[in-house]
Design a protein around this motif. Structure first.
Motif, PDB file in Angstrom:
ATOM      1  N   UNK A 170       0.848  -1.201   0.000  1.00 22.32           N
ATOM      2  CA  UNK A 170       0.000   0.000   0.000  1.00 22.32           C
ATOM      3  C   UNK A 170       0.880   1.246   0.000  1.00 22.32           C
ATOM      4  N   UNK A 171       0.602   2.129  -0.956  1.00 19.70           N
ATOM      5  CA  UNK A 171       1.449   3.323  -1.076  1.00 19.70           C
ATOM      6  C   UNK A 171       0.608   4.592  -1.050  1.00 19.70           C
ATOM      7  N   UNK A 172       1.203   5.652  -0.510  1.00 24.10           N
ATOM      8  CA  UNK A 172       0.555   6.971  -0.522  1.00 24.10           C
ATOM      9  C   UNK A 172       1.480   7.957  -1.220  1.00 24.10           C
ATOM     10  N   UNK A 173       0.922   8.704  -2.167  1.00 20.31           N
ATOM     11  CA  UNK A 173       1.668   9.785  -2.795  1.00 20.31           C
ATOM     12  C   UNK A 173       1.273  11.078  -2.096  1.00 20.31           C
ATOM     13  N   UNK A 174       2.262  11.798  -1.624  1.00 22.45           N
ATOM     14  CA  UNK A 174       1.983  13.086  -0.992  1.00 22.45           C
ATOM     15  C   UNK A 174       2.194  14.138  -2.070  1.00 22.45           C
ATOM     16  N   UNK A 175       1.101  14.592  -2.679  1.00 23.16           N
ATOM     17  CA  UNK A 175       1.201  15.558  -3.770  1.00 23.16           C
ATOM     18  C   UNK A 175       0.816  14.915  -5.092  1.00 23.16           C
ATOM     19  N   UNK A 176      -0.023  15.635  -5.855  1.00 29.33           N
ATOM     20  CA  UNK A 176      -0.479  15.148  -7.162  1.00 29.33           C
ATOM     21  C   UNK A 176       0.138  15.972  -8.280  1.00 29.33           C
ATOM     22  N   UNK A 177       1.396  16.365  -8.088  1.00 34.64           N
ATOM     23  CA  UNK A 177       2.146  17.033  -9.158  1.00 34.64           C
ATOM     24  C   UNK A 177       2.729  15.972 -10.074  1.00 34.64           C
ATOM     25  N   UNK A 178       3.732  16.368 -10.903  1.00 29.78           N
ATOM     26  CA  UNK A 178       4.170  15.380 -11.890  1.00 29.78           C
ATOM     27  C   UNK A 178       4.904  14.202 -11.264  1.00 29.78           C
ATOM     28  N   UNK A 179       5.667  14.412 -10.199  1.00 32.42           N
ATOM     29  CA  UNK A 179       6.368  13.281  -9.577  1.00 32.42           C
ATOM     30  C   UNK A 179       5.350  12.336  -8.929  1.00 32.42           C
ATOM     31  N   UNK A 180       4.429  12.901  -8.143  1.00 35.33           N
ATOM     32  CA  UNK A 180       3.428  12.073  -7.459  1.00 35.33           C
ATOM     33  C   UNK A 180       2.604  11.268  -8.447  1.00 35.33           C
ATOM     34  N   UNK A 181       2.210  11.899  -9.554  1.00 34.78           N
ATOM     35  CA  UNK A 181       1.361  11.201 -10.521  1.00 34.78           C
ATOM     36  C   UNK A 181       2.142  10.122 -11.272  1.00 34.78           C
ATOM     37  N   UNK A 182       3.407  10.385 -11.567  1.00 40.66           N
ATOM     38  CA  UNK A 182       4.195   9.360 -12.271  1.00 40.66           C
ATOM     39  C   UNK A 182       4.482   8.170 -11.350  1.00 40.66           C
ATOM     40  N   UNK A 183       4.838   8.449 -10.101  1.00 44.60           N
ATOM     41  CA  UNK A 183       5.134   7.333  -9.189  1.00 44.60           C
ATOM     42  C   UNK A 183       3.843   6.568  -8.873  1.00 44.60           C
ATOM     43  N   UNK A 184       2.718   7.285  -8.776  1.00 49.37           N
ATOM     44  CA  UNK A 184       1.430   6.604  -8.550  1.00 49.37           C
ATOM     45  C   UNK A 184       1.142   5.650  -9.701  1.00 49.37           C
ATOM     46  N   UNK A 185       1.418   6.097 -10.919  1.00 50.34           N
ATOM     47  CA  UNK A 185       1.194   5.247 -12.089  1.00 50.34           C
ATOM     48  C   UNK A 185       2.066   3.989 -12.003  1.00 50.34           C
ATOM     49  N   UNK A 186       3.335   4.161 -11.636  1.00 47.19           N
ATOM     50  CA  UNK A 186       4.239   3.000 -11.528  1.00 47.19           C
ATOM     51  C   UNK A 186       3.766   2.053 -10.426  1.00 47.19           C
ATOM     52  N   UNK A 187       3.380   2.607  -9.273  1.00 45.30           N
ATOM     53  CA  UNK A 187       2.941   1.759  -8.152  1.00 45.30           C
ATOM     54  C   UNK A 187       1.683   0.979  -8.535  1.00 45.30           C
ATOM     55  N   UNK A 188       0.711   1.683  -9.135  1.00 36.62           N
ATOM     56  CA  UNK A 188      -0.547   1.009  -9.500  1.00 36.62           C
ATOM     57  C   UNK A 188      -0.272  -0.093 -10.518  1.00 36.62           C
ATOM     58  N   UNK A 189       0.631   0.173 -11.468  1.00 37.27           N
ATOM     59  CA  UNK A 189       0.935  -0.853 -12.476  1.00 37.27           C
ATOM     60  C   UNK A 189       1.649  -2.051 -11.862  1.00 37.27           C
ATOM     61  N   UNK A 190       2.262  -1.841 -10.709  1.00 34.87           N
ATOM     62  CA  UNK A 190       2.906  -2.968 -10.024  1.00 34.87           C
ATOM     63  C   UNK A 190       1.949  -3.637  -9.029  1.00 34.87           C
ATOM     64  N   UNK A 191       0.666  -3.258  -9.099  1.00 38.00           N
ATOM     65  CA  UNK A 191      -0.344  -3.925  -8.275  1.00 38.00           C
ATOM     66  C   UNK A 191      -0.404  -3.430  -6.844  1.00 38.00           C
ATOM     67  N   UNK A 192       0.195  -2.281  -6.573  1.00 39.02           N
ATOM     68  CA  UNK A 192       0.177  -1.727  -5.211  1.00 39.02           C
ATOM     69  C   UNK A 192      -1.086  -0.879  -5.041  1.00 39.02           C
ATOM     70  N   UNK A 193      -1.750  -1.036  -3.901  1.00 39.45           N
ATOM     71  CA  UNK A 193      -2.936  -0.217  -3.609  1.00 39.45           C
ATOM     72  C   UNK A 193      -2.447   1.221  -3.374  1.00 39.45           C
ATOM     73  N   UNK A 194      -2.857   2.139  -4.243  1.00 43.83           N
ATOM     74  CA  UNK A 194      -2.223   3.469  -4.250  1.00 43.83           C
ATOM     75  C   UNK A 194      -3.231   4.582  -3.978  1.00 43.83           C
ATOM     76  N   UNK A 195      -2.864   5.483  -3.070  1.00 41.66           N
ATOM     77  CA  UNK A 195      -3.698   6.656  -2.767  1.00 41.66           C
ATOM     78  C   UNK A 195      -2.877   7.912  -3.013  1.00 41.66           C
TER      79      UNK A 195
END
Ligand SMILES: Cc1cc2nc3c(=O)[nH]c(=O)nc-3n(C[C@H](O)[C@H](O)[C@H](O)COP(=O)(O)OP(=O)(O)OC[C@H]3O[C@@H](n4cnc5c(N)ncnc54)[C@H](O)[C@@H]3O)c2cc1C
Length: 409
Positions: free
Chosen positions: A149-174
């Protein structure tokens, strides 16, 4: 030890590497030194939040900008793991943390930026990351491989790119952001809404209009709490809340530095000191293409400005004149942005927004194009779209007169 070099480039990143190459192309003889604090040779940062996190085959070396032996072949002295600690502008000397001093004829400041950290309780727990350097990415990838389970702090370009990578790796992402939409720094409600829905359809949860307050855990992160009182279980958190420009060296040397935008330079990327230039993230430059003074924290800006500064330092008299360019990859979509976000602009969408094949054009009150964002699933379309946007921004095109056909959409 006291040394001397004709060209001294401070910062071992993209802007310095591009500048060194541009100088060497024009000046085959004189000495060039790059002083870089990181242990790695200059490398590309964009893959660190994309391919590097997605693929186990992506090695650190793949991010290096130049092949093995490049710097030695070009007689560019690359001093990695060395920090410049002060500049004496009268003696034209740079002090290094090794105790050495290097005298320069021409000096480039390309010290870039560092990740901004969150001051909340628990920020030093294992599992809480920022992402700026290759070392950060190496540690983050190891953690992603174990994460549930991962949390991105911030929905800027870094947060959104890492969220995309985490979700694609099957991690529950917020994704948590204090603003009401992702990419709030430049995206309209329509574009931000599109992105949010695209992510939600792929399992990512958003907590918007809220802020991370604390990181909770006993040595290792176990949860994140927010100001509104939510508690999100997480073994991984990535803080992507922007960067702090590394301008201390310039300020202490008495150069003009804007708190927010960096080291003041003219259209030739030159400071008020005729021996010193600045390029990349830290350059608060006179932008001839967009008619404004600002700084840009993007890859192409660092490469283009490094190249331009190197050419100018080697004797060319051509001002920097490029239309700002940002790109990102998210799940299976690719985006590019040309121009600059401005307050008070209105937007028009052309193309197929739900189908992720569209451009969004921002225009001023007179209808003149200021900024364009292109979204496509086809990576081969991105460069042509970026070129069309550049041409239209340069001619200050009237947005009302444009149709989807102008972009082949
Ligand atoms: C994870 C990540 C992903 C990104 N993705 C994209 C993207 O998709 N698209 C895009 O357009 N942009 C992207 N960027 C932004 C882009 O990478 C930067 O704009 C670019 O790296 C800036 O280059 P620079 O040379 O100005 O600075 P930097 O790359 O920051 O390099 C500066 C170097 O100088 C060193 N330094 C600082 N102070 C000193 C000192 N006193 N002495 C010696 N060395 C010093 C630093 O340690 C650093 O290594 C991304 C950035 C990150 C972090």
């Amino acid at each position: 030890m006291r040394e001397a070099s004709d060209y001294v480039l401070i910062g071992g990143g993209l802007a310095s590497a591009a500048a060194a190459q541009a100088i060497r192309t024009r000046d085959p003889e004189r000495s060039i030194v790059i002083v870089g604090e990181e242990i790695h040779p200059p490398y590309e940062r964009p893959p660190l939040s994309k391919d590097y996190l997605l693929s186990d085959e992506w090695t650190s070396e793949k991010a290096f900008l130049k092949p093995d032996g490049f710097y030695a072949d070009k007689r560019i002295e690359l001093r990695t793991g060395v920090k410049a600690t002060a500049i004496d502008r009268v003696a034209r000397t740079v002090m290094l943390n090794t105790g050495d001093r290097v005298r320069y004829e021409k000096l480039l400041l390309a010290t870039g930026a560092r990740a901004r950290r969150l001051n909340g309780q628990g920020r030093d727990l294992a599992g809480v990351f920022v992402l700026r350097t290759l070392s950060d990415a190496e540690a983050l990838r190891r953690a992603i491989l174990q994460s549930k389970r991962a949390v991105m702090v911030g929905a800027g370009y870094i947060g959104m790119e890492v969220a995309s990578a985490c979700a694609q790796r099957g991690i529950e992402t917020t994704v948590v952001d204090r603003n009401n939409r992702p990419w709030s720094g430049f995206a309209s409600p329509a574009l931000g809404g599109f992105l949010r829905e695209y992510y939600e359809a792929r399992g990512v949860r958003f907590l918007l209009g809220d802020e991370v307050a604390t990181f909770v855990g006993d040595g290792q992160l176990a949860a994140v709490t927010t100001k509104s009182g939510e508690k999100i279980e997480a073994d991984l958190a990535v803080v992507g809340i922007g960067a702090i420009l590394n301008t201390e060296l310039a300020r202490e040397a008495g150069l003009e530095v804007d708190e927010r935008h960096g080291v003041k330079v003219n259209a030739f990327l030159q400071t008020a000191d005729p021996h010193i230039w600045a390029a990349g993230d830290i350059a608060f430059f006179e932008d001839l293409a967009l008619d404004r003074q600002w700084h840009v924290e993007h890859f192409m800006n660092a490469e283009w400005q490094g190249d331009a500064a190197g050419a100018i330092m080697a004797g060319e008299r051509k001002p920097y004149n490029k239309v700002a360019y940002f790109f990102s990859d998210l799940f299976d979509i690719h985006m590019c942005l040309r121009g600059a976000p401005s307050a008070g602009t209105q937007t028009v969408v052309l193309g197929d927004l739900p189908g992720a094949e569209f451009v969004e054009l921002s225009h001023d009150h007179a209808g003149r194009l200021q900024m364009g964002v292109a979204i496509t699933r086809d990576p081969s379309r991105l460069d042509p779209l970026a070129d069309i946007l550049e041409g239209l921004i340069r001619e200050r095109a009237n947005v009302q007169a444009l149709s989807a056909a102008a972009f082949d959409l």
